[in-house]
Scaffold this active site. Sequence first.
Site, PDB file in Angstrom:
ATOM      1  N   HIS A  37       0.847  -1.201   0.000  1.00  0.00           N
ATOM      2  CA  HIS A  37       0.000   0.000   0.000  1.00  0.00           C
ATOM      3  C   HIS A  37       0.879   1.247   0.000  1.00  0.00           C
ATOM      4  O   HIS A  37       0.660   2.176  -0.793  1.00  0.00           O
ATOM      5  CB  HIS A  37      -0.917  -0.017   1.231  1.00  0.00           C
ATOM      6  N   ASP A  94       6.487  22.853 -25.475  1.00  0.00           N
ATOM      7  CA  ASP A  94       6.468  21.479 -24.937  1.00  0.00           C
ATOM      8  C   ASP A  94       7.539  21.383 -23.859  1.00  0.00           C
ATOM      9  O   ASP A  94       8.222  22.375 -23.572  1.00  0.00           O
ATOM     10  CB  ASP A  94       6.764  20.468 -26.073  1.00  0.00           C
ATOM     11  N   TRP A 152       7.665  -0.357   3.865  1.00  0.00           N
ATOM     12  CA  TRP A 152       8.175   0.299   2.645  1.00  0.00           C
ATOM     13  C   TRP A 152       9.614   0.768   2.822  1.00  0.00           C
ATOM     14  O   TRP A 152      10.307   1.024   1.853  1.00  0.00           O
ATOM     15  CB  TRP A 152       7.269   1.473   2.241  1.00  0.00           C
ATOM     16  N   SER A 190      12.844   6.658 -13.452  1.00  0.00           N
ATOM     17  CA  SER A 190      11.738   7.437 -14.021  1.00  0.00           C
ATOM     18  C   SER A 190      11.646   8.813 -13.358  1.00  0.00           C
ATOM     19  O   SER A 190      11.505   9.834 -14.039  1.00  0.00           O
ATOM     20  CB  SER A 190      10.426   6.668 -13.818  1.00  0.00           C
ATOM     21  N   SER A 191      11.752   8.822 -12.028  1.00  0.00           N
ATOM     22  CA  SER A 191      11.646  10.094 -11.301  1.00  0.00           C
ATOM     23  C   SER A 191      12.797  11.025 -11.653  1.00  0.00           C
ATOM     24  O   SER A 191      12.594  12.235 -11.824  1.00  0.00           O
ATOM     25  CB  SER A 191      11.666   9.857  -9.794  1.00  0.00           C
ATOM     26  N   HIS A 222      13.276  11.481   4.094  1.00  0.00           N
ATOM     27  CA  HIS A 222      12.637  12.708   4.559  1.00  0.00           C
ATOM     28  C   HIS A 222      12.426  13.730   3.446  1.00  0.00           C
ATOM     29  O   HIS A 222      11.315  14.253   3.298  1.00  0.00           O
ATOM     30  CB  HIS A 222      13.309  13.316   5.778  1.00  0.00           C
ATOM     31  N   GLU A 232      11.876  13.008   0.561  1.00  0.00           N
ATOM     32  CA  GLU A 232      10.782  12.407  -0.215  1.00  0.00           C
ATOM     33  C   GLU A 232       9.417  12.940   0.256  1.00  0.00           C
ATOM     34  O   GLU A 232       8.512  13.162  -0.531  1.00  0.00           O
ATOM     35  CB  GLU A 232      10.852  10.875  -0.082  1.00  0.00           C
ATOM     36  N   TYR A 257       8.855  15.865   1.352  1.00  0.00           N
ATOM     37  CA  TYR A 257       8.689  17.214   0.793  1.00  0.00           C
ATOM     38  C   TYR A 257       8.513  17.168  -0.710  1.00  0.00           C
ATOM     39  O   TYR A 257       7.889  18.061  -1.287  1.00  0.00           O
ATOM     40  CB  TYR A 257       9.852  18.107   1.234  1.00  0.00           C
ATOM     41  N   SER A 270      -1.286  27.496  -3.655  1.00  0.00           N
ATOM     42  CA  SER A 270      -0.926  28.913  -3.849  1.00  0.00           C
ATOM     43  C   SER A 270      -1.456  29.458  -5.163  1.00  0.00           C
ATOM     44  O   SER A 270      -1.520  30.673  -5.361  1.00  0.00           O
ATOM     45  CB  SER A 270       0.600  29.074  -3.828  1.00  0.00           C
ATOM     46  N   HIS A 304      15.351  12.194  12.670  1.00  0.00           N
ATOM     47  CA  HIS A 304      14.186  12.227  13.578  1.00  0.00           C
ATOM     48  C   HIS A 304      13.295  10.996  13.373  1.00  0.00           C
ATOM     49  O   HIS A 304      12.419  10.733  14.188  1.00  0.00           O
ATOM     50  CB  HIS A 304      13.403  13.541  13.477  1.00  0.00           C
ATOM     51  N   HIS A 305      13.514  10.265  12.281  1.00  0.00           N
ATOM     52  CA  HIS A 305      12.786   9.009  12.078  1.00  0.00           C
ATOM     53  C   HIS A 305      13.410   7.876  12.887  1.00  0.00           C
ATOM     54  O   HIS A 305      12.884   6.769  12.901  1.00  0.00           O
ATOM     55  CB  HIS A 305      12.800   8.623  10.593  1.00  0.00           C
ATOM     56  N   THR A 353       7.101  26.831   7.102  1.00  0.00           N
ATOM     57  CA  THR A 353       5.759  26.289   6.863  1.00  0.00           C
ATOM     58  C   THR A 353       4.709  27.240   7.438  1.00  0.00           C
ATOM     59  O   THR A 353       3.657  27.472   6.823  1.00  0.00           O
ATOM     60  CB  THR A 353       5.614  24.887   7.492  1.00  0.00           C
ATOM     61  N   LYS A 374       4.058  30.050   5.155  1.00  0.00           N
ATOM     62  CA  LYS A 374       3.137  29.682   4.071  1.00  0.00           C
ATOM     63  C   LYS A 374       1.682  29.721   4.542  1.00  0.00           C
ATOM     64  O   LYS A 374       0.820  30.296   3.884  1.00  0.00           O
ATOM     65  CB  LYS A 374       3.481  28.289   3.553  1.00  0.00           C
ATOM     66  N   ARG A 396       1.665   0.175  15.261  1.00  0.00           N
ATOM     67  CA  ARG A 396       1.314   0.113  13.843  1.00  0.00           C
ATOM     68  C   ARG A 396       1.774  -1.222  13.269  1.00  0.00           C
ATOM     69  O   ARG A 396       2.509  -1.965  13.922  1.00  0.00           O
ATOM     70  CB  ARG A 396       1.959   1.283  13.081  1.00  0.00           C
TER      71      ARG A 396
END
Lengths: 41, 531
Positions: free
Chosen positions: B81, B110, B146, B173-174, B257, B259, B261, B272, B306-307, B332, B335, B454
């Site tokens: 998932h 293009d 994951w 690809s990315s 991390h 990722e 963002y 915005s 922090h993870h 943040t 924003k 979890r």
Amino acid sequence: MATEIRDPERKRGVQRTVLWLLLIAATFYFGFIAMAVMRAQ
Amino acid sequence: MAHAHTHDAAHDHHDDHGPAKGIGRWLFATNHKDIGTMYMLFSLLMFFIGGAMALVIRAELFQPGMQLVDPMFFNQMTTMHALIMIFGAVMPAFVGLANWMIPLQVGAPDMALPRMNNFSFWILPFAFTMLLGTLFVPGGGPAGGWTMYPPLSQQLGDGFPMLIFAVHLMGASSIMGAINVIVTIMNMRAPGMSLLKMPIFVWTWLITAYLLIAVMPVLAGAVTMLLTDHYFGTTFFEAAGGGDPVMFQHIFWFFGHPEVYIMILPAFGIVSEIIPTFSRKPLFGYDAMVYATASIAFLSFIVWAHHMFTVGMPLAGQMFFMLATMLIAVPTGVKVFNWTATMFKGSISFEPPMLFAISFLFLFTIGGFSGLMLAIVPADFQYHDTYFVVAHFHYVLVPGAVFSLMAAAYYWLPKWTGHMYNMKLAKAHFWLSTIFVNVLFFPQHFLGLAGMPRRIPDYSTQFADWNMISSIGAFGFGLSQLLFAYIVFACIRGGEKATDKVWDSGRPHGLEWTLSSPPPYHSFETAPEVK
């Protein structure tokens, strides 16, 4: 049909940017593997 | 921000090279709009596949005890998932939006590298077929989360090389997509469009693309080392051979991390764009928004540990990563303040894109606040690996990233298709989504604070009530998204004709609104003038 960039200066700019970005990506890929190799020794 | 003046002569004579006929149009597509459409339809398909897996998870957790699936399959569902939603749904959807909108917003005909664009899309179906194929090979699909932490991920059966190859393909690809975005923005902007005149969506994507270039190779490096540990006798992450499994976690989260963002900065760009249109005011603090986005991107590189607070690290490390993480709240907050200030005293109307943008503003902020709680080291020791974390990142990613994608679809769909969609149904979709997303995820905060771990298929009876409510919310939210698919496909098939500006009563701003709805096949063959 793909849109071609005909202006030679813009084409050079595109090529230069692509090369720089590929270099950055390769540096991160091989750099992190190299760091792991150094740490393992 | 740019004030654009274009002339229609730039895009009114392209009948000689319109789209190819049949399947070839899509297989050999080099047109940014066709490729953007394929990316978004692919991501919609993945959204439903990943969503179905989420429903398997929530069905099993509806009540305590083992009901529907065995624990191994449950673990495969949680892992798949996440992989499918992150790499298959959210990221390709944003790349699809970038493909559609960046050339339109910077005044280019293009993307700069259209053939590479085709390649970067078409490797995705192969990657995800391979990833989903792991479910049918001996040993089943990846089940260790994951994050693919070794040594657990090394215990996967025949699916292991398929997983590694699929992740490499997604990364390639990315990276190609990011190169295309940067090259287009840096080289194909209309004359007069300086960097600080670019639309904010383009700015957020430019910064996101740099993040992708920096961190996707790090993920690729990490999984390459997993592969060599598995098959070629290296011991990068194997303690028995002198390696260090914790090093994998550091490398993974150096990717992981930023990722987060990558999945939220383009969302900031979308919101915005939408809030000023329906507040009928210019965006408050455009320059500050750009600098805040860049600051968030920079900070995302120095907060990865922090993870991993509970893994163990020196006190100085804990302090540094805690404070650096809290620092992200500053840009943040800028924003959130600017979006609110844009709406302040505005003449606001509540069309579906604006409804989703406002919902984003409130619900993403909840995810941000729970992130601040998790940044506090002693608190994180309590919350780590509980449902509180699940609630936190789902508030960031669902009413955050996914709602922004829905807002974008409702904002630009009439421009893309030339038709208006059914507003009543879209508003019904909004209310159902907003109510059920909270029924689904808010109780998970309580479950986590009460200590429910979890990634488990069964739980103590004290957690039963909130789990039941959460599962009801999940099915409500999932079924509501069928309505979204219906609205999108009905709009593609036909409907009331959209005007060029689409939101005539609002204040749409930018080059895309100077083109017809739908835009010509090649967007701007003569560059527009930007003043």
